[in-house]
Design a protein around this motif. Sequence first.
Motif, PDB file in Angstrom:
ATOM      1  N   VAL A  36       0.788  -1.166   0.011  1.00 35.11           N
ATOM      2  CA  VAL A  36       0.086   0.113  -0.114  1.00 35.11           C
ATOM      3  C   VAL A  36       0.824   1.261   0.248  1.00 35.11           C
ATOM      4  O   VAL A  36       1.977   1.271   0.649  1.00 35.11           O
ATOM      5  CB  VAL A  36      -0.882  -0.093   1.128  1.00 35.11           C
ATOM      6  N   ALA A  37       0.455   2.266  -0.620  1.00 36.60           N
ATOM      7  CA  ALA A  37       1.239   3.462  -0.641  1.00 36.60           C
ATOM      8  C   ALA A  37       0.403   4.643  -0.529  1.00 36.60           C
ATOM      9  O   ALA A  37      -0.825   4.702  -1.108  1.00 36.60           O
ATOM     10  CB  ALA A  37       2.022   3.535  -2.059  1.00 36.60           C
ATOM     11  N   GLY A  38       1.011   5.700  -0.060  1.00 37.73           N
ATOM     12  CA  GLY A  38       0.236   7.234  -0.090  1.00 37.73           C
ATOM     13  C   GLY A  38       1.099   8.046   0.326  1.00 37.73           C
ATOM     14  O   GLY A  38       2.349   8.009   0.176  1.00 37.73           O
TER      15      GLY A  38
ATOM     16  N   ASP B  72       0.844  22.394   3.713  1.00 36.39           N
ATOM     17  CA  ASP B  72       0.563  21.092   3.185  1.00 36.39           C
ATOM     18  C   ASP B  72       1.475  19.983   3.275  1.00 36.39           C
ATOM     19  O   ASP B  72       1.575  19.236   2.347  1.00 36.39           O
ATOM     20  CB  ASP B  72       0.468  21.700   1.836  1.00 36.39           C
ATOM     21  N   HIS B  73       1.910  19.844   4.371  1.00 33.94           N
ATOM     22  CA  HIS B  73       3.162  18.653   4.776  1.00 33.94           C
ATOM     23  C   HIS B  73       4.103  18.548   3.891  1.00 33.94           C
ATOM     24  O   HIS B  73       4.441  17.348   3.558  1.00 33.94           O
ATOM     25  CB  HIS B  73       2.024  17.378   4.784  1.00 33.94           C
ATOM     26  N   LYS B  74       4.397  19.539   3.027  1.00 35.30           N
ATOM     27  CA  LYS B  74       5.608  19.482   2.026  1.00 35.30           C
ATOM     28  C   LYS B  74       6.997  19.003   2.803  1.00 35.30           C
ATOM     29  O   LYS B  74       7.821  18.715   1.815  1.00 35.30           O
ATOM     30  CB  LYS B  74       5.615  20.485   1.129  1.00 35.30           C
ATOM     31  N   ASP B  75       6.986  19.044   4.108  1.00 33.05           N
ATOM     32  CA  ASP B  75       8.241  18.562   4.479  1.00 33.05           C
ATOM     33  C   ASP B  75       8.410  17.202   4.725  1.00 33.05           C
ATOM     34  O   ASP B  75       9.240  16.498   5.388  1.00 33.05           O
ATOM     35  CB  ASP B  75       8.497  19.273   5.976  1.00 33.05           C
ATOM     36  N   GLN B  76       7.243  16.466   4.575  1.00 30.36           N
ATOM     37  CA  GLN B  76       7.256  15.008   4.588  1.00 30.36           C
ATOM     38  C   GLN B  76       7.661  14.274   3.312  1.00 30.36           C
ATOM     39  O   GLN B  76       7.826  14.816   2.210  1.00 30.36           O
ATOM     40  CB  GLN B  76       5.692  14.657   4.945  1.00 30.36           C
ATOM     41  N   SER B  77       7.871  12.985   3.402  1.00 31.27           N
ATOM     42  CA  SER B  77       8.331  12.260   2.435  1.00 31.27           C
ATOM     43  C   SER B  77       7.364  12.328   1.244  1.00 31.27           C
ATOM     44  O   SER B  77       6.104  12.254   1.444  1.00 31.27           O
ATOM     45  CB  SER B  77       8.714  10.586   2.822  1.00 31.27           C
ATOM     46  N   GLN B  78       7.691  12.022  -0.058  1.00 33.69           N
ATOM     47  CA  GLN B  78       6.594  12.011  -1.124  1.00 33.69           C
ATOM     48  C   GLN B  78       5.666  10.766  -1.008  1.00 33.69           C
ATOM     49  O   GLN B  78       4.691  10.858  -1.379  1.00 33.69           O
ATOM     50  CB  GLN B  78       7.189  11.923  -2.354  1.00 33.69           C
ATOM     51  N   VAL B  79       6.232   9.752  -0.769  1.00 29.34           N
ATOM     52  CA  VAL B  79       5.568   8.234  -0.422  1.00 29.34           C
ATOM     53  C   VAL B  79       5.778   7.794   0.886  1.00 29.34           C
ATOM     54  O   VAL B  79       7.128   7.585   1.344  1.00 29.34           O
ATOM     55  CB  VAL B  79       6.087   7.392  -1.943  1.00 29.34           C
ATOM     56  N   ILE B  80       4.947   7.304   1.445  1.00 34.30           N
ATOM     57  CA  ILE B  80       4.860   6.510   2.656  1.00 34.30           C
ATOM     58  C   ILE B  80       4.249   5.270   2.238  1.00 34.30           C
ATOM     59  O   ILE B  80       2.968   5.211   1.666  1.00 34.30           O
ATOM     60  CB  ILE B  80       4.518   7.279   3.735  1.00 34.30           C
ATOM     61  N   GLY B  81       4.526   4.238   2.737  1.00 35.91           N
ATOM     62  CA  GLY B  81       3.547   2.989   2.594  1.00 35.91           C
ATOM     63  C   GLY B  81       4.291   1.648   3.335  1.00 35.91           C
ATOM     64  O   GLY B  81       5.016   1.845   4.198  1.00 35.91           O
TER      65      GLY B  81
END
Length: 548
Positions: A114-116, A234-243
């Motif tokens: 799963v990815a988001g 907009d949470h742009k400090d987070q990784s592009q993909v988490i899963g």
Amino acid sequence: MRRFMLSLLFVTTTASAQTDPVISVDTLKSVTKELSSDAYEGRAPTTPAEDKTVAYIVERFKAAGLKPGNPHGDKGASWFQDVPMVEITGEHVAPLSFAGGKTPISLAYRTDMVAGTYRVVPRIELKDSPVVFVGYGINAPEKGWNDYAGIDVKGKTVVILVNDPDWQTTALTGPFEGRAMTYYGRWTYKYEEAARQGAAAAIIVHDTEPAAYPWAVVQSSWTGPQLELDEAGDHKDQSQVIGWIQRPAAEKLFASAGQDFAALSAAAKTKGFKAVPLDVKMSTSFDNRIKRQMSKNVIGVLPGTKAPQDYVMYTAHWDHLGRCDPVDGDDICNGALDNASGVAGLVALAEAQAKAGPAKRSIAFMAVTAEESGLLGSRYYAEHPIYPLARTVGGVNMDVLNVGGRAKDFVLTGAGKSEIEDLVKSFVLAEERTIGMEEHPEAGGYYRSDHFSFAKLGVPMLDGGSGSDLVKGGTVAGEAARADYVAHRYHKPQDEYDPNWDWSGAVADLNIYYGLGRKLADDTTLWPNWYKTAEFRNLRDKSRAGAQ
């Protein structure tokens, strides 16, 4: 698990006779039955079902004798605290594709992975991101442990093991508290640290025992609309993909990269482990449908008589998963135990406390939103409190009541942290029960429910309830009931109301919660703190120093 913050305390409880208060079993039954009926469509936040849910909770709070708990509403006192949410629904999710190994690997959405994303952007596209195995993905300077030492993962994909390095030990001692999960073992921490390290993608390997739930929970919880707090940036400090990926898929990936997954996993348990580049590159993409909307925490209060500026808190989350993977044609995850039962307990306690009359301190009752989305409602409240945290004495969080009959023990989740544990013991002993050891500390229950949002900002809250030593059947019956629930009903449509449930254990636990809350509210000298060794002690000391 993302969308999985259940404290697994549902199977039992106490054997003592009730005196005062009288916890209404009719209330427990009626509220649980109502909120878990199909009419509420699984109580997903920011859906039409939310309006129906919060209106019903307000109706029951009013009938119990509470007053609106938010004095700062737009039109005066209000039952609600608005919680700004953003809903992200992934669409057209491409496989996780790995190139450069012995054979190309393509992992299918839902079955293999799963990815988001946390990022509030219309599209995610990651191409040829180098893959690095970072063991447990922990950076703990105070423990001399850094899985990211000596490697730059900026723009790369990190593959991470779930739980802590010493989760397989039987004792509760070790660099990461042995069998007991620390916050370093939680999926939330692992994504947070990966983002701090600049990783473009963070993928956790799912393994049922250390995760404490099967892949079906990941599959149902991580697909469909996902909620986050709507915050600046907009949470742009987070990784592009988490899963997540299934362990067999990880084994195939590592083999393609010429590595032995089992051997590297064993090596990752030792201090000084060095991250291993896998010499493969990962690509994926998906679109995001974005919706911004307010959700609501529901809060009522019994004002105090002598120190109304001090508050004792009772909390329970009202939300569940809404519509989910169908079973035999049923796609409504009703969430009867998780956590319509907890809201029922909140209402029953409000009735009992109101009937007893006002205490010296104020007692607040809050049904929070979006627990299943990562404790978002309680986190928002803790970061934007209606009542100052420095004047919040402590309290009780309820996440799943016991409907399996009375138990001999009362288990403190994450024991050894705060003086709340000392205060509750007399109420446990009064019911002729014993304080039991947490049966599954590896599940990290302390970090999975709403009390943790308060803890992170210094306020101690009790998370405890029936253990597995049942009056009828002992630990064999208790453990069997727990395992059956996790395997067959947890986060599934089968978590439905059952008129044959035995509520005696829930009542026994609620008697304890009542007594603890009343003591905190009537003894104005009490300001429970964290033990000196607890990670939250300094926060409480600083907060309370400013309140004197």
